[in-house]
Design an enzyme around this catalytic site. Sequence first.
Site, short mmCIF file in Angstrom:
data_model
loop_
_atom_site.label_atom_id
_atom_site.label_comp_id
_atom_site.label_asym_id
_atom_site.label_seq_id
_atom_site.Cartn_x
_atom_site.Cartn_y
_atom_site.Cartn_z
N ALA A 6 0.81 -1.22 0.00
CA ALA A 6 0.00 0.00 0.00
C ALA A 6 0.84 1.27 0.00
O ALA A 6 0.44 2.29 -0.57
CB ALA A 6 -0.93 0.00 1.21
N THR A 58 0.20 5.35 -1.59
CA THR A 58 -0.34 6.42 -0.74
C THR A 58 -0.04 7.79 -1.35
O THR A 58 -0.85 8.72 -1.23
CB THR A 58 0.25 6.36 0.69
OG1 THR A 58 1.66 6.24 0.61
CG2 THR A 58 -0.31 5.19 1.47
N PHE A 89 -5.48 0.98 3.62
CA PHE A 89 -6.69 0.57 4.33
C PHE A 89 -6.39 -0.16 5.65
O PHE A 89 -7.24 -0.24 6.51
CB PHE A 89 -7.55 -0.31 3.43
CG PHE A 89 -8.08 0.43 2.25
CD1 PHE A 89 -9.06 1.38 2.42
CD2 PHE A 89 -7.57 0.20 0.99
CE1 PHE A 89 -9.55 2.09 1.33
CE2 PHE A 89 -8.05 0.91 -0.10
CZ PHE A 89 -9.04 1.86 0.07
N ARG A 90 -5.18 -0.68 5.76
CA ARG A 90 -4.86 -1.44 6.96
C ARG A 90 -4.15 -0.60 8.03
O ARG A 90 -3.85 -1.11 9.09
CB ARG A 90 -3.96 -2.63 6.61
CG ARG A 90 -4.68 -3.65 5.74
CD ARG A 90 -3.72 -4.78 5.39
NE ARG A 90 -4.25 -5.59 4.30
CZ ARG A 90 -5.02 -6.66 4.47
NH1 ARG A 90 -5.31 -7.05 5.68
NH2 ARG A 90 -5.47 -7.34 3.44
N ASP A 95 -4.89 -1.52 -7.50
CA ASP A 95 -5.25 -0.25 -8.14
C ASP A 95 -4.80 -0.09 -9.59
O ASP A 95 -5.07 0.94 -10.20
CB ASP A 95 -4.71 0.91 -7.29
CG ASP A 95 -3.21 0.79 -7.01
OD1 ASP A 95 -2.46 0.27 -7.88
OD2 ASP A 95 -2.78 1.22 -5.92
N HIS A 154 -3.32 -9.97 -4.90
CA HIS A 154 -4.63 -9.75 -4.28
C HIS A 154 -5.70 -9.42 -5.32
O HIS A 154 -6.73 -8.83 -5.00
CB HIS A 154 -4.55 -8.61 -3.24
CG HIS A 154 -3.79 -8.99 -2.00
ND1 HIS A 154 -3.47 -8.10 -1.01
CD2 HIS A 154 -3.28 -10.19 -1.59
CE1 HIS A 154 -2.80 -8.72 -0.04
NE2 HIS A 154 -2.67 -9.98 -0.38
N CYS A 185 -27.78 -11.66 -16.30
CA CYS A 185 -28.66 -12.44 -15.42
C CYS A 185 -29.17 -11.65 -14.22
O CYS A 185 -30.03 -12.14 -13.48
CB CYS A 185 -27.97 -13.71 -14.94
SG CYS A 185 -26.76 -13.44 -13.62
N ASN A 212 10.60 1.50 3.08
CA ASN A 212 9.28 1.55 3.71
C ASN A 212 9.30 2.57 4.84
O ASN A 212 10.28 2.69 5.56
CB ASN A 212 8.91 0.16 4.28
CG ASN A 212 7.48 0.11 4.79
OD1 ASN A 212 6.55 0.40 4.05
ND2 ASN A 212 7.31 -0.24 6.06
ZN ZN Z 1 -24.68 -12.97 -14.59
#
Ligand code: ZN
Length: 244
Positions: A22, A26, A33-34, A102, A117, A152, A215
């Site tokens: 993340a 930033t 988010f964490r 992102d 992720h 659907c 970091n």
């Molecule tokens: Zn569908």
Amino acid sequence: MSAVELAALIRDRQPCVVLTGAGVSTESGIPDFRSPSGLWATFDPLEYGSIEAFHADPLKVWSFYKPRVAMLTEAEPNPAHVALAELERRGFVEAVVTQNIDLLHERAGSKEVVEVHGSIRTATCPGCGARYQVEQVLALLANADAPGCPACGAILKPDVVFFGELLPPEAIERAYQLAHRARLLLVVGSALEVYPVAGLPEETLAAGGALAIVNRGRTPYDGRAVLRIDGSAGEVLPAVVAAL
Ligand SMILES: [Zn+2]
């Protein structure tokens, strides 16, 4: 000085694989988010970010995701993303493994991106299996609180990994292969707290590779890194490019 040392390390220890979290986004205005002040401190992940919550009440989950998806698609790559794409273009970086959803590495020009992720690139219908691009999802969201499948009618699920879901096996396998053969694993903007991604440095170290970390804040691997820079990725990485 540290950026110059990192540049020398990247030159000497090929192949170099980058792992981003993340912290690399930033500076594009995307909050971590964490983090203690992040969204998961305000919104209970089990209520808004888990696969169980999505199955139980997809509209509630989309009330959380709708503004987030809009924000992510409006964000722009920052100098850290641009620098990593440039390092790859010049042959100094083999691939970027990212925890971020992102798409900013791709938009900055990185070609080899492993999204462990998932990403907001697509959403899949849990009803009929149809897959839709993010542009279509945004178009559906323009007129609704949640995107209904045009085929659907079921509520689409973004192809990001929710809490309680397994990580995409091919991406994880590829990430571990890259970490295994890396002579340098450069960690950028990740606190290395979320497994299985947090196990990648162990894979590199066990195979005889080295670890470098850029970091803000500490990580569990600080003591085992040959180089550690507590600084902004958007300042450090362009300086590394300039030094190479
Ligand atoms: Zn569908």
